[in-house]
Design a protein around this motif. Structure first.
Motif, PDB file in Angstrom:
ATOM      1  N   ALA A 260     -68.727  58.297  51.125  1.00 50.43           N
ATOM      2  CA  ALA A 260     -70.267  57.176  50.771  1.00 50.43           C
ATOM      3  C   ALA A 260     -71.097  57.319  51.687  1.00 50.43           C
ATOM      4  O   ALA A 260     -72.717  57.542  51.488  1.00 50.43           O
ATOM      5  CB  ALA A 260     -69.666  55.572  50.991  1.00 50.43           C
ATOM      6  N   HIS A 261     -71.585  57.540  52.789  1.00 51.72           N
ATOM      7  CA  HIS A 261     -72.762  57.796  53.999  1.00 51.72           C
ATOM      8  C   HIS A 261     -72.558  58.740  54.127  1.00 51.72           C
ATOM      9  O   HIS A 261     -74.090  59.004  54.077  1.00 51.72           O
ATOM     10  CB  HIS A 261     -71.822  56.570  55.313  1.00 51.72           C
ATOM     11  CG  HIS A 261     -71.924  55.836  55.326  1.00 51.72           C
ATOM     12  ND1 HIS A 261     -73.408  55.287  55.535  1.00 51.72           N
ATOM     13  CD2 HIS A 261     -70.599  54.373  54.889  1.00 51.72           C
ATOM     14  CE1 HIS A 261     -72.529  53.739  55.531  1.00 51.72           C
ATOM     15  NE2 HIS A 261     -71.039  53.579  55.313  1.00 51.72           N
TER      16      HIS A 261
ATOM     17  N   LYS B  16     -71.392  61.918  51.925  1.00 52.03           N
ATOM     18  CA  LYS B  16     -71.793  62.514  50.557  1.00 52.03           C
ATOM     19  C   LYS B  16     -70.416  63.525  50.637  1.00 52.03           C
ATOM     20  O   LYS B  16     -70.198  64.090  49.482  1.00 52.03           O
ATOM     21  CB  LYS B  16     -73.030  63.311  49.579  1.00 52.03           C
ATOM     22  CG  LYS B  16     -73.924  62.049  48.935  1.00 52.03           C
ATOM     23  CD  LYS B  16     -73.136  61.645  48.273  1.00 52.03           C
ATOM     24  CE  LYS B  16     -74.969  60.045  48.559  1.00 52.03           C
ATOM     25  NZ  LYS B  16     -74.059  59.155  47.274  1.00 52.03           N
TER      26      LYS B  16
ATOM     27  N   GLY C  85     -65.591  47.363  34.842  1.00 57.90           N
ATOM     28  CA  GLY C  85     -65.435  48.657  35.233  1.00 57.90           C
ATOM     29  C   GLY C  85     -66.777  49.447  35.822  1.00 57.90           C
ATOM     30  O   GLY C  85     -67.616  48.973  36.562  1.00 57.90           O
ATOM     31  N   CYS C  86     -66.624  50.568  36.408  1.00 58.74           N
ATOM     32  CA  CYS C  86     -67.658  51.367  36.685  1.00 58.74           C
ATOM     33  C   CYS C  86     -67.492  52.983  36.626  1.00 58.74           C
ATOM     34  O   CYS C  86     -66.513  53.392  34.890  1.00 58.74           O
ATOM     35  CB  CYS C  86     -67.103  51.947  38.271  1.00 58.74           C
ATOM     36  SG  CYS C  86     -66.090  52.548  38.427  1.00 58.74           S
ATOM     37  N   SER C  87     -68.375  54.028  36.390  1.00 57.06           N
ATOM     38  CA  SER C  87     -68.601  54.576  35.783  1.00 57.06           C
ATOM     39  C   SER C  87     -67.046  55.809  35.990  1.00 57.06           C
ATOM     40  O   SER C  87     -67.246  56.879  35.909  1.00 57.06           O
ATOM     41  CB  SER C  87     -70.138  56.146  36.568  1.00 57.06           C
ATOM     42  OG  SER C  87     -69.865  55.900  37.394  1.00 57.06           O
TER      43      SER C  87
ATOM     44  N   THR D   1     -75.169  54.585  36.695  1.00 58.38           N
ATOM     45  CA  THR D   1     -74.942  56.156  37.714  1.00 58.38           C
ATOM     46  C   THR D   1     -75.985  56.679  37.063  1.00 58.38           C
ATOM     47  O   THR D   1     -75.588  57.517  35.979  1.00 58.38           O
ATOM     48  CB  THR D   1     -73.358  56.049  37.336  1.00 58.38           C
ATOM     49  OG1 THR D   1     -72.977  54.819  37.919  1.00 58.38           O
ATOM     50  CG2 THR D   1     -73.076  57.088  38.537  1.00 58.38           C
TER      51      THR D   1
ATOM     52  N   LYS E  52     -80.388  70.566  35.010  1.00 65.99           N
ATOM     53  CA  LYS E  52     -81.041  69.591  35.830  1.00 65.99           C
ATOM     54  C   LYS E  52     -82.542  69.341  35.802  1.00 65.99           C
ATOM     55  O   LYS E  52     -82.664  67.833  36.286  1.00 65.99           O
ATOM     56  CB  LYS E  52     -80.517  70.115  37.661  1.00 65.99           C
ATOM     57  CG  LYS E  52     -81.911  71.820  37.177  1.00 65.99           C
ATOM     58  CD  LYS E  52     -82.239  72.648  38.102  1.00 65.99           C
ATOM     59  CE  LYS E  52     -83.197  72.515  39.633  1.00 65.99           C
ATOM     60  NZ  LYS E  52     -83.108  73.369  40.544  1.00 65.99           N
TER      61      LYS E  52
ATOM     62  N   LYS F 174     -75.704  55.226  42.162  1.00 68.72           N
ATOM     63  CA  LYS F 174     -75.987  54.286  41.996  1.00 68.72           C
ATOM     64  C   LYS F 174     -76.724  53.686  42.055  1.00 68.72           C
ATOM     65  O   LYS F 174     -77.244  53.122  42.814  1.00 68.72           O
ATOM     66  CB  LYS F 174     -74.549  53.346  41.732  1.00 68.72           C
ATOM     67  CG  LYS F 174     -72.881  53.869  42.157  1.00 68.72           C
ATOM     68  CD  LYS F 174     -72.463  54.330  40.954  1.00 68.72           C
ATOM     69  CE  LYS F 174     -70.888  54.397  41.716  1.00 68.72           C
ATOM     70  NZ  LYS F 174     -70.731  55.919  41.601  1.00 68.72           N
TER      71      LYS F 174
ATOM     72  N   PRO G 196     -75.269  53.561  50.912  1.00 69.13           N
ATOM     73  CA  PRO G 196     -75.511  53.857  51.818  1.00 69.13           C
ATOM     74  C   PRO G 196     -76.978  54.485  51.099  1.00 69.13           C
ATOM     75  O   PRO G 196     -77.963  55.439  52.506  1.00 69.13           O
ATOM     76  CB  PRO G 196     -74.928  54.771  52.360  1.00 69.13           C
ATOM     77  CG  PRO G 196     -73.721  55.263  51.097  1.00 69.13           C
ATOM     78  CD  PRO G 196     -73.436  54.096  50.470  1.00 69.13           C
TER      79      PRO G 196
ATOM     80  N   LEU H 186     -76.455  63.186  37.142  1.00 67.23           N
ATOM     81  CA  LEU H 186     -76.705  64.293  37.642  1.00 67.23           C
ATOM     82  C   LEU H 186     -75.564  64.709  39.014  1.00 67.23           C
ATOM     83  O   LEU H 186     -74.670  65.262  38.742  1.00 67.23           O
ATOM     84  CB  LEU H 186     -78.209  64.962  37.817  1.00 67.23           C
ATOM     85  CG  LEU H 186     -78.848  65.792  37.120  1.00 67.23           C
ATOM     86  CD1 LEU H 186     -80.094  65.801  37.270  1.00 67.23           C
ATOM     87  CD2 LEU H 186     -78.011  66.130  35.558  1.00 67.23           C
TER      88      LEU H 186
ATOM     89  N   ILE I   7     -73.556  56.095  33.238  1.00 68.98           N
ATOM     90  CA  ILE I   7     -72.705  54.879  32.378  1.00 68.98           C
ATOM     91  C   ILE I   7     -73.149  53.729  32.925  1.00 68.98           C
ATOM     92  O   ILE I   7     -73.157  54.065  34.242  1.00 68.98           O
ATOM     93  CB  ILE I   7     -71.690  55.537  32.766  1.00 68.98           C
ATOM     94  CG1 ILE I   7     -71.341  56.387  31.787  1.00 68.98           C
ATOM     95  CG2 ILE I   7     -70.459  54.514  32.894  1.00 68.98           C
ATOM     96  CD1 ILE I   7     -69.586  57.170  32.520  1.00 68.98           C
ATOM     97  N   VAL I   8     -73.951  52.856  32.394  1.00 69.42           N
ATOM     98  CA  VAL I   8     -74.021  51.233  32.614  1.00 69.42           C
ATOM     99  C   VAL I   8     -72.514  50.930  32.744  1.00 69.42           C
ATOM    100  O   VAL I   8     -72.153  50.889  32.427  1.00 69.42           O
ATOM    101  CB  VAL I   8     -75.138  51.216  31.495  1.00 69.42           C
ATOM    102  CG1 VAL I   8     -75.287  49.151  31.962  1.00 69.42           C
ATOM    103  CG2 VAL I   8     -76.461  51.743  30.869  1.00 69.42           C
ATOM    104  N   HIS I   9     -72.698  49.835  33.627  1.00 72.53           N
ATOM    105  CA  HIS I   9     -71.665  49.122  34.306  1.00 72.53           C
ATOM    106  C   HIS I   9     -72.015  47.857  34.533  1.00 72.53           C
ATOM    107  O   HIS I   9     -72.696  48.400  36.206  1.00 72.53           O
ATOM    108  CB  HIS I   9     -70.623  50.090  35.577  1.00 72.53           C
ATOM    109  CG  HIS I   9     -71.107  50.785  36.090  1.00 72.53           C
ATOM    110  ND1 HIS I   9     -71.001  50.024  37.503  1.00 72.53           N
ATOM    111  CD2 HIS I   9     -71.907  51.715  36.086  1.00 72.53           C
ATOM    112  CE1 HIS I   9     -71.265  51.059  38.336  1.00 72.53           C
ATOM    113  NE2 HIS I   9     -71.722  52.384  37.146  1.00 72.53           N
ATOM    114  N   GLY I  10     -71.977  46.945  34.852  1.00 72.51           N
ATOM    115  CA  GLY I  10     -72.619  45.690  35.222  1.00 72.51           C
ATOM    116  C   GLY I  10     -73.785  45.021  35.471  1.00 72.51           C
ATOM    117  O   GLY I  10     -74.730  45.149  33.856  1.00 72.51           O
TER     118      GLY I  10
END
Ligand code: SRM
Ligand SMILES: Cc1cc2nc3c(=O)[nH]c(=O)nc-3n(C[C@H](O)[C@H](O)[C@H](O)COP(=O)(O)OP(=O)(O)OC[C@H]3O[C@@H](n4cnc5c(N)ncnc54)[C@H](O)[C@@H]3O)c2cc1C
Ligand code: SF4
Ligand code: FES
Lengths: 811, 121
Positions: free
Chosen positions: A448-449, A451, A521-523, B73, A560, B80, B91, B76, B66-69
């Motif tokens: 997270a911090h 990458k 959920g999430c991606s 995201t 890109k 988020k 971060p 590329l 992708i959309v969530h909550g």
């Protein structure tokens, strides 16, 4: 009114529990903390580097006063809790008391002091907290100082090394005949002793302390055999005992620690306990990794989520003495039922031993080169059957195939400017800085911090090694149970089984059943669940395009600059003048910016806008071209060579075989991309041995190869079996693909999947058991009925039109 | 306000985008303007958000994510972005400009003047 939560013990496990809780439910509790020490929370592990002068106290603070203030946590520093009134639910510490609805006990442990005469003298110190380190540094300040460290275990050696670096003359006294006997076998312990002696430490082995000498201030130590050693400082590091005095006093059930269940609850359901003071399933722990796992579980229950379970931990050991690399885990001694693989290179100071039972790792100990420690540890924890790579096990997780960083794996020796993560351009220095500045403990934190390791993941091993090296000792390993994503505590396998056994046929049903922590959920999990449902319920499950990555949603590869590429299928790498003409026409008509011959034997058109896609597909469709799925976690290409039809060496018609394979499998969605090849002879011009499924034709038939990978980490295939007819090739291919589709984790290529489950397992399902193979083949063909529907043709005719045009155009 | 905008927006500066159902739930659509694309998102609770269709990282098209909550995201490199603020989720640091939106009788309206706070690059 908010519920009240009180924490007793402002140490590593307790505060980690609060951190986890604040992440889950920041507003739920009014929190009060009592800490016996006059400091806010610090990293106890790092006391060793502080003693060695490599770090300062400031650098090892984990949460400063501001952190407590920012999170609305009341901290009573230097307040020792004397008792707890469980009936009234009040904690008492001198003049301060606090009411609780829930209580956490995290009182850690205390150093054991051997009850010899003189052990109460001034100058006899244990090694547990900042006060101890201050006292040692004070003693070391005097010139010509002599110290005796009693205990040749982890703590003792780290203390001895620190004092030695502070300029003291240090003798380590050990009761046994070999150092760290609980973490090292004899050969490794010998190597360790030799290197420590080279640093200037002295050792007295098999020495039993009889008395500590002196009047008021310590002057020396006398041993059973009469020997006396003078010293102004004696450090007792003979072990720790769980500190459960308070818990016992207030009537909680204790044995060798405060007894807790799998949710970290003590016998009083309002009271939780975590950390070294705890006894769980008969075990106590003295390293942070398991304590952090406990903290996570405890927080989960305090936040009323209530699904996490702590099921015990497997731990490993490292010694934090700069310049010394050792690692051990599990049972590394072995017995008559185990086998030991040993690699010894005294010249380079290397020693490695792996203990096996039934081809599973029971334990490992290594000295000198510990880069593969994390790998062995993982194999041990996951109880992986290693028979398929037993012959190379000792040489480590051959990083040699990784593209991007060659064989430069000695993290410790690497320069700060060396690039660790080739994808995100992250150097060693940046990672080390993030770990130390931001107090990171886990791989996820580092991802997270910085990458690093968050993209292709090939540098994960290096980042883990850096973590271990920087945090020192035992950083928090990824937990044994790897949840699918942060939205859930369940693993890929648990979720797949649940989908099947409980007939969950909709994504929301899965999330409800498994008590997802997020509403949608999430991606990470959405594409995975979409695939799992699609694979389990072909023809029934309604694909959810909003849960697909853009490439799969738009059936083209995003670039890109937000343009797209289009790659039509060229069956088995063959084409015709008519197809080439159609591609050339399209390239001209739509001013395609580049036509590229791909690495997969076909042609790619680059630089198209999203709006153009359906029209281009319309033109291509007219010429009989279909989607090449170059964008999908799906069947990609089937490379072939010209084979027997043309080549003077060809043994079979590899081209026709490749085309048949592609016609059978196109359109199939898979956990990750799936590539195939068929070569006409062992010269292997189609590179079949680095494909997910490869066929090498031989005079007597066809060799089937599986689990190859070209990309980030090159892996040559394993030979699955030899078959005699093209029909058999097709049947085995279908069965193999289906097994992979049904059992691999989403985003796991066949190579890591086979390494995880073992080639023997795959052979058992496909080669040895013909009924199993036929059932798999049938399920594959059943699913293909619904999958072989060209997405381009449909969209050229107007399907999903909204995907390709703006909702509004303002001129 | 420039001339083009005057032509398409009403007196209070709102542009009619379309009906809410034209935006897929947990998805986005693009409003193309001479000043660049604006992504209009719809989440599972039918909340509507509008952001400049440019990721603060390297300009990726957020509308394709992708959309969530209340997040999207980026397609590329997986950043988020908070839909309600345009800020990158920590971060990571950065933000995408936010545009006011409102829904009247199921019709989505958008203002082409970005909110203050985050530069519209
Ligand atoms: C188009 C192509 C390059 C080219 O112009 O030649 C290509 C392009 C991309 N590859 Fe590839 N790969 C292409 C052949 C390959 C090959 C060679 C092959 O297939 O024989 C490999 C190594 C073989 C292998 O996969 O084992 C390859 C290994 C990768 C990898 C690493 C996979 C791995 O398991 O390590 C990735 C990353 C990933 O999938 O996560 C990747 C990812 C990508 C992506 C999709 C990156 C992305 O996610 O956007 C690239 C899209 C570029 C674009 O703008 O379209 N590409 N890629 C090739 C398409 C072949 C085709 O006809 O479909
Ligand atoms: C020098 C050293 C090196 C180490 N190296 C490693 C390593 O490399 N790797 C590793 O994994 N582990 C290492 N450890 C062990 C690790 O530090 C401990 O496992 C961890 O700190 C235990 O956390 P805890 O919260 O259970 O206890 P602690 O961190 O000890 O916290 C308990 C706190 O509770 C306080 N307390 C106790 N009773 C009361 C009371 N009645 N009222 C108020 N406060 C109270 C104590 O003062 C203490 O501050 C090392 C330990 C030491 C000492
Ligand atoms: S096409 Fe493949 S190798 Fe080339 S830059 Fe993209 S991902 Fe990397
Ligand atoms: S451009 Fe969005 S994450 Fe990189």
């Amino acid at each position: 009114m908010k519920e009240k939560l009180v924490l007793i013990g402002n140490g590593m496990a307790g505060v980690r529990t609060l951190e986890e809780l604040l992440k889950l439910a920041p507003e739920q509790y009014d929190i009060t903390v009592f800490g016996g020490e006059p400091y806010s929370n610090y990293n106890r592990i790092m006391l060793s580097p502080v003693l060695a002068g490599e770090k300062t106290i400031d650098q090892i603070m984990l949460n400063d006063d501001q952190w407590y203030a920012d999170n609305g946590v009341t901290l009573h520093k230097g307040k020792w809790v004397e008792t707890v009134d469980r009936a009234r639910r009040v904690v008492h510490a001198g003049d301060v008391s606090a009411h609780y609805d829930r209580l956490i006990i995290a009182t850690g442990s205390y150093p054991f002091v051997i009850p010899v005469p003189g052990s109460e003298l001034k100058g006899v110190i244990s090694f547990r907290d900042i006060a101890d380190v201050d006292a040692m540094l004070h003693a070391a300040g005097r010139p010509g100082g002599r110290a005796v460290v009693i205990g040749g275990g982890l703590l003792g050696l780290e203390a001895a090394n620190g004092l030695n670096k502070q300029g003291m003359d240090v003798t380590v006294v050990h009761l046994m005949d070999s150092l760290m006997e609980r973490q090292l076998d004899k050969p490794a312990a010998e190597l360790l002793r030799t290197s420590l002696e080279a640093k200037g430490l002295k050792f007295l082995m098999q020495a039993q302390t009889e008395a500590i000498l002196g009047a008021g201030q310590v002057q020396g130590v006398r041993f059973k055999d009469g020997l006396e050693v003078p010293a102004e400082l004696v450090v007792m590091a003979v072990g720790i005992r769980a500190n459960f005095q308070l818990a016992e006093k207030i009537g909680l059930h204790c044995e060798r620690g405060v007894v807790v269940n799998d949710t970290m609850q003590t016998f009083d359901p309002r009271i939780y306990a975590v950390g070294e003071c705890v006894q769980h399933r008969g075990q106590t722990y003295g390293l942070v990794a398991p304590l952090f796992e406990q903290a996570k579980v405890c927080a989960n229950h305090l936040a009323h989520i209530g699904i996490a379970r702590y099921e015990g931990s497997v731990t490993s050991t490292k010694l934090k003495v700069t310049g010394i690399d050792l690692f051990s885990a599990g049972d590394f001694i072995g017995d008559e039922h185990t086998e030991s693989l040993v690699l010894q290179d005294p010249g380079r100071g290397l020693y490695k031993k792996v203990v096996l039972k039934d081809n599973r790792i029971q334990g490992a100990v290594m000295y000198g080169d510990t880069i593969d420690g994390t790998w062995y540890f993982e194999l041990m924890r996951d109880r992986t059957d290693i028979s398929d790579f037993r012959d190379s096990l000792l040489f480590g997780q051959a990083h040699l195939g990784d593209s991007g960083h060659g064989d430069d794996n000695r993290v410790a020796a690497m320069a700060d400017s060396s690039e660790i993560c080739g994808c995100n351009g992250v150097c060693k220095g940046e990672i080390v800085e993030a770990i130390t500045q931001k107090n990171l403990f886990t791989l996820d934190d580092v991802r997270a911090h910085t990458k690093a390791s968050s993209s292709c993941g090939s540098c994960t091993g290096l980042v883990e090694a850096l973590l271990a090296h920087t945090v020192g000792g035992d950083y928090s390993q990824s937990p044994a149970k790897k949840p699918l994503c942060p939205c859930t505590d369940f693993t890929h396998d648990e979720i797949r089984t649940g989908i099947r056994d409980h007939e969950l046929k909709h994504m929301s049903a899965v999330r409800t059943y498994f008590e997802w922590k997020t509403p949608d959920g999430c991606s990470k999990c959405r594409p995975a669940l979409n695939y799992y449902l699609l694979c389990q319920w072909p023809g029934e499950y309604q694909d959810d395009s909003q849960s697909r990555f853009i490439n799969e949603r738009a059936h083209a590869n995003i670039q890109k600059d937000a343009t797209y590429s289009v790659i039509p299928r060229m069956w088995g790498g063959g084409t015709t003048p008519q197809e080439l003409r159609a591609i050339a026409d399209v390239a001209e008509k739509y001013s395609v910016r580049m036509v590229h011959v791909t690495g997969g034997q076909r042609l790619a058109l680059y630089g198209l806008t999203k709006e153009q896609l359906p029209q281009i597909w319309g033109d291509l469709t007219q010429a009989g071209l279909v989607s090449g799925h170059a964008y999908g976690k799906a069947l990609r290409t089937v490379k072939t060579c010209v084979g027997r039809e043309w080549c003077r060496f060809g043994t079979q018609d590899s081209t026709a075989l490749g085309i048949d394979l592609e016609k059978m499998t196109w359109g199939s969605w898979t956990p990750h991309k799936f590539k195939m090849a068929a070569s006409g002879c062992p010269r292997n011009c189609a590179e079949a041995t680095i494909k997910d499924f490869g066929v090498v034709c031989v005079d007597s038939g066809y060799e089937l190869h599986v689990g190859g990978n070209g990309g980030v980490k090159v892996r040559a295939t394993d030979l699955l079996c030899h078959v005699e007819t093209p029909q058999q090739v097709l049947d085995y291919c279908a069965a193999f693909m289906q097994l992979y589709r049904e059992e691999a984790h989403y985003l796991e290529r066949t190579a890591p999947w086979i390494e995880r489950v073992g080639l023997s397992y795959v052979k058992a399902k496909i080669v040895e058991d013909s009924a199993s193979r036929e059932a798999l083949t049938q399920r594959f063909h059943y699913a293909q009925q619904f999958a072989q529907d060209d997405p381009w043709a449909a969209r050229a005719k107007g399907a999903e039109a909204h995907e390709f045009v703006p909702i509004k155009q303002v001129s | 306000m420039n001339q083009a905008q005057q032509r398409v927006t009403d007196t209070e500066g709102w542009l009619e985008v379309g009906r809410i159902e034209e935006i897929p739930s947990l998805g986005a659509r693009v409003v193309r303007t001479p000043a660049g694309d604006i992504a209009v998102f719809r989440n599972a609770d039918d909340e509507i958000f509008a952001l400049r269709d440019k990721c603060p990282h390297k300009g990726g098209p957020l509308s394709q994510g992708i959309v969530h909550g209340r997040r999207v995201t980026c397609p590329l490199h997986d950043w988020k972005i908070h839909l309600d603020t345009g800020l990158a989720v920590a971060p990571d640091e950065g933000c995408a400009a936010r545009f006011p939106v409102k829904v009247d009788d199921g019709v989505v309206h958008l203002s082409l003047a970005a909110d203050e706070g985050c530069p519209d690059r």
